[in-house]
Design a protein around this motif. Structure first.
Motif, PDB file in Angstrom:
ATOM      1  N   VAL A 171       0.843  -1.188   0.000  1.00 55.50           N
ATOM      2  CA  VAL A 171       0.000   0.000   0.000  1.00 55.50           C
ATOM      3  C   VAL A 171       0.881   1.243   0.000  1.00 55.50           C
ATOM      4  O   VAL A 171       1.736   1.412   0.864  1.00 55.50           O
ATOM      5  CB  VAL A 171      -0.922   0.041   1.235  1.00 55.50           C
ATOM      6  CG1 VAL A 171      -1.692   1.366   1.287  1.00 55.50           C
ATOM      7  CG2 VAL A 171      -1.889  -1.133   1.219  1.00 55.50           C
ATOM      8  N   THR A 172       0.677   2.109  -0.995  1.00 50.49           N
ATOM      9  CA  THR A 172       1.304   3.428  -1.047  1.00 50.49           C
ATOM     10  C   THR A 172       0.186   4.424  -1.304  1.00 50.49           C
ATOM     11  O   THR A 172      -0.441   4.406  -2.361  1.00 50.49           O
ATOM     12  CB  THR A 172       2.356   3.522  -2.169  1.00 50.49           C
ATOM     13  OG1 THR A 172       3.364   2.530  -1.945  1.00 50.49           O
ATOM     14  CG2 THR A 172       3.013   4.901  -2.180  1.00 50.49           C
ATOM     15  N   LEU A 173      -0.093   5.273  -0.333  1.00 51.30           N
ATOM     16  CA  LEU A 173      -1.245   6.162  -0.435  1.00 51.30           C
ATOM     17  C   LEU A 173      -0.974   7.411  -1.261  1.00 51.30           C
ATOM     18  O   LEU A 173      -1.889   7.947  -1.875  1.00 51.30           O
ATOM     19  CB  LEU A 173      -1.716   6.559   0.966  1.00 51.30           C
ATOM     20  CG  LEU A 173      -2.270   5.407   1.806  1.00 51.30           C
ATOM     21  CD1 LEU A 173      -2.616   5.889   3.207  1.00 51.30           C
ATOM     22  CD2 LEU A 173      -3.491   4.785   1.149  1.00 51.30           C
ATOM     23  N   PHE A 174       0.245   7.913  -1.254  1.00 54.88           N
ATOM     24  CA  PHE A 174       0.572   9.123  -2.005  1.00 54.88           C
ATOM     25  C   PHE A 174       1.836   8.883  -2.822  1.00 54.88           C
ATOM     26  O   PHE A 174       2.621   7.988  -2.554  1.00 54.88           O
ATOM     27  CB  PHE A 174       0.814  10.306  -1.053  1.00 54.88           C
ATOM     28  CG  PHE A 174      -0.383  10.662  -0.214  1.00 54.88           C
ATOM     29  CD1 PHE A 174      -1.499  11.270  -0.789  1.00 54.88           C
ATOM     30  CD2 PHE A 174      -0.412  10.395   1.142  1.00 54.88           C
ATOM     31  CE1 PHE A 174      -2.596  11.622  -0.016  1.00 54.88           C
ATOM     32  CE2 PHE A 174      -1.501  10.736   1.917  1.00 54.88           C
ATOM     33  CZ  PHE A 174      -2.607  11.345   1.344  1.00 54.88           C
ATOM     34  N   GLN A 175       2.027   9.745  -3.817  1.00 49.94           N
ATOM     35  CA  GLN A 175       3.226   9.699  -4.642  1.00 49.94           C
ATOM     36  C   GLN A 175       3.838  11.093  -4.736  1.00 49.94           C
ATOM     37  O   GLN A 175       3.276  12.083  -4.249  1.00 49.94           O
ATOM     38  CB  GLN A 175       2.893   9.166  -6.038  1.00 49.94           C
ATOM     39  CG  GLN A 175       2.394   7.740  -6.036  1.00 49.94           C
ATOM     40  CD  GLN A 175       2.096   7.221  -7.432  1.00 49.94           C
ATOM     41  OE1 GLN A 175       1.965   7.995  -8.377  1.00 49.94           O
ATOM     42  NE2 GLN A 175       1.999   5.914  -7.562  1.00 49.94           N
ATOM     43  N   GLY A 176       4.991  11.209  -5.385  1.00 50.60           N
ATOM     44  CA  GLY A 176       5.633  12.488  -5.610  1.00 50.60           C
ATOM     45  C   GLY A 176       6.001  13.176  -4.309  1.00 50.60           C
ATOM     46  O   GLY A 176       6.615  12.587  -3.424  1.00 50.60           O
ATOM     47  N   GLN A 177       5.617  14.436  -4.170  1.00 44.87           N
ATOM     48  CA  GLN A 177       5.949  15.222  -2.983  1.00 44.87           C
ATOM     49  C   GLN A 177       5.285  14.689  -1.728  1.00 44.87           C
ATOM     50  O   GLN A 177       5.650  15.065  -0.617  1.00 44.87           O
ATOM     51  CB  GLN A 177       5.536  16.688  -3.203  1.00 44.87           C
ATOM     52  CG  GLN A 177       6.329  17.413  -4.260  1.00 44.87           C
ATOM     53  CD  GLN A 177       5.756  18.784  -4.531  1.00 44.87           C
ATOM     54  OE1 GLN A 177       4.693  18.929  -5.108  1.00 44.87           O
ATOM     55  NE2 GLN A 177       6.465  19.810  -4.077  1.00 44.87           N
ATOM     56  N   CYS A 178       4.291  13.820  -1.910  1.00 44.62           N
ATOM     57  CA  CYS A 178       3.566  13.309  -0.756  1.00 44.62           C
ATOM     58  C   CYS A 178       4.106  12.010  -0.222  1.00 44.62           C
ATOM     59  O   CYS A 178       3.555  11.433   0.702  1.00 44.62           O
ATOM     60  CB  CYS A 178       2.092  13.135  -1.127  1.00 44.62           C
ATOM     61  SG  CYS A 178       1.234  14.688  -1.418  1.00 44.62           S
ATOM     62  N   VAL A 179       5.181  11.493  -0.810  1.00 47.56           N
ATOM     63  CA  VAL A 179       5.747  10.234  -0.323  1.00 47.56           C
ATOM     64  C   VAL A 179       6.409  10.480   1.018  1.00 47.56           C
ATOM     65  O   VAL A 179       7.182  11.416   1.167  1.00 47.56           O
ATOM     66  CB  VAL A 179       6.747   9.662  -1.335  1.00 47.56           C
ATOM     67  CG1 VAL A 179       7.488   8.464  -0.726  1.00 47.56           C
ATOM     68  CG2 VAL A 179       6.025   9.234  -2.595  1.00 47.56           C
TER      69      VAL A 179
END
Length: 204
Positions: A196-204
Motif C-alpha cells: 500500500v502506497t497512499l501518495f506519490q511524488g511530494q507526498c511520499v
C-alpha cells in the motif's frame, strides 16, 4: 476551508422517496439505516469544503459508511476538525486527503439490513506538499503528511488502536490513533495483505 455542516438530510435521492430498483440493488439507500444502531459516517467530510455545492455533494450514501455515533460525532469528528484546522492554518496550496474503512479481519462480518457492510475501523491520511516554512515546533511532525486510524467497534482488540480506559464512558472504545503516514501504510498492508502506497511524488 469552512467548517459549518451542510444539511444532513441532503442525500441526493428523489424527494418523493421513489428510488430506482437498479440503485437499490447496487448501493445503500436511506432505508437501510432506518432503525439501525449506526449513523451515516462521512468519508469526505462536508466541513472540509468551501462551496455549499461541494458540501452538499458529500451527502451521498456512496460517501458514507455505517459508523457508531460515539465515533462519528465524537472521536472521529474531533480528528476531522483537527485536520481541517491544521491544513487551513499551515498548508499553502492544495491538500490531498484519503479516507477509507477496514472490514473485519476475522469472525462474522456485521451488516446492516444484510446489505451494508459495517467497518471495524476508519482510517484517514493527508498530504500537504507546500506548507508554511515557519511551522511552530508542535506542528512540525504533522507535515507534509500525517494519518490516523479510528475504532468503530468497542469490542475490537487493541492491536491496531489501543483503548484509553480513562476516556469518558460515552466514547470509550472508539479511540483514534494518530500516526505517521508510514505507520498507517503498514497497518493497511498487514490487514489487506498487499503493498500500500497512499501518495506519490511530494507526498511520499
Amino acid at each position: 476551508m469552512a467548517f459549518s455542516r451542510a444539511n444532513p438530510e441532503i442525500l441526493c435521492f428523489p424527494e418523493d422517496g421513489k428510488i430506482d430498483q437498479n440503485v437499490i440493488e447496487s448501493q445503500a439507500v436511506p432505508r437501510d439505516y432506518t432503525n439501525s444502531t449506526y449513523t451515516r459516517g462521512h468519508l469526505n467530510p462536508s466541513s472540509h469544503h468551501h462551496d455549499m455545492g461541494d458540501r452538499n455533494a458529500t451527502f451521498t450514501l456512496t460517501n458514507i459508511v455505517p459508523q457508531k455515533a460515539a465515533s462519528n460525532a465524537g472521536t472521529w469528528a474531533r480528528l476531522e476538525k483537527e485536520v481541517g484546522a491544521r491544513l487551513q492554518g499551515f498548508c499553502l496550496g492544495p491538500a490531498y486527503v484519503i479516507t477509507g474503512a477496514l472490514p473485519y479481519a476475522s469472525g462474522p462480518q456485521p451488516w446492516i439490513n444484510n446489505r451494508v457492510a459495517v467497518p471495524e475501523y476508519l482510517w484517514s491520511a493527508y498530504c500537504c506538499p507546500a506548507y508554511n516554512a515557519s511551522l511552530p515546533k508542535w506542528a512540525r511532525p504533522f507535515f507534509p503528511t500525517y494519518a490516523a486510524v479510528g475504532r468503530n467497534d468497542p469490542q475490537s482488540g487493541p492491536e491496531i488502536v489501543p483503548v484509553n480506559s480513562k476516556a469518558k464512558a460515552m466514547v470509550r472504545g472508539y479511540d483514534v490513533k494518530r500516526m505517521p503516514l508510514a505507520d498507517l501504510e503498514d497497518v493497511l498492508e498487514q490487514r489487506l495483505a498487499m503493498p500500500v502506497t497512499l501518495f506519490q511524488g511530494q507526498c511520499v
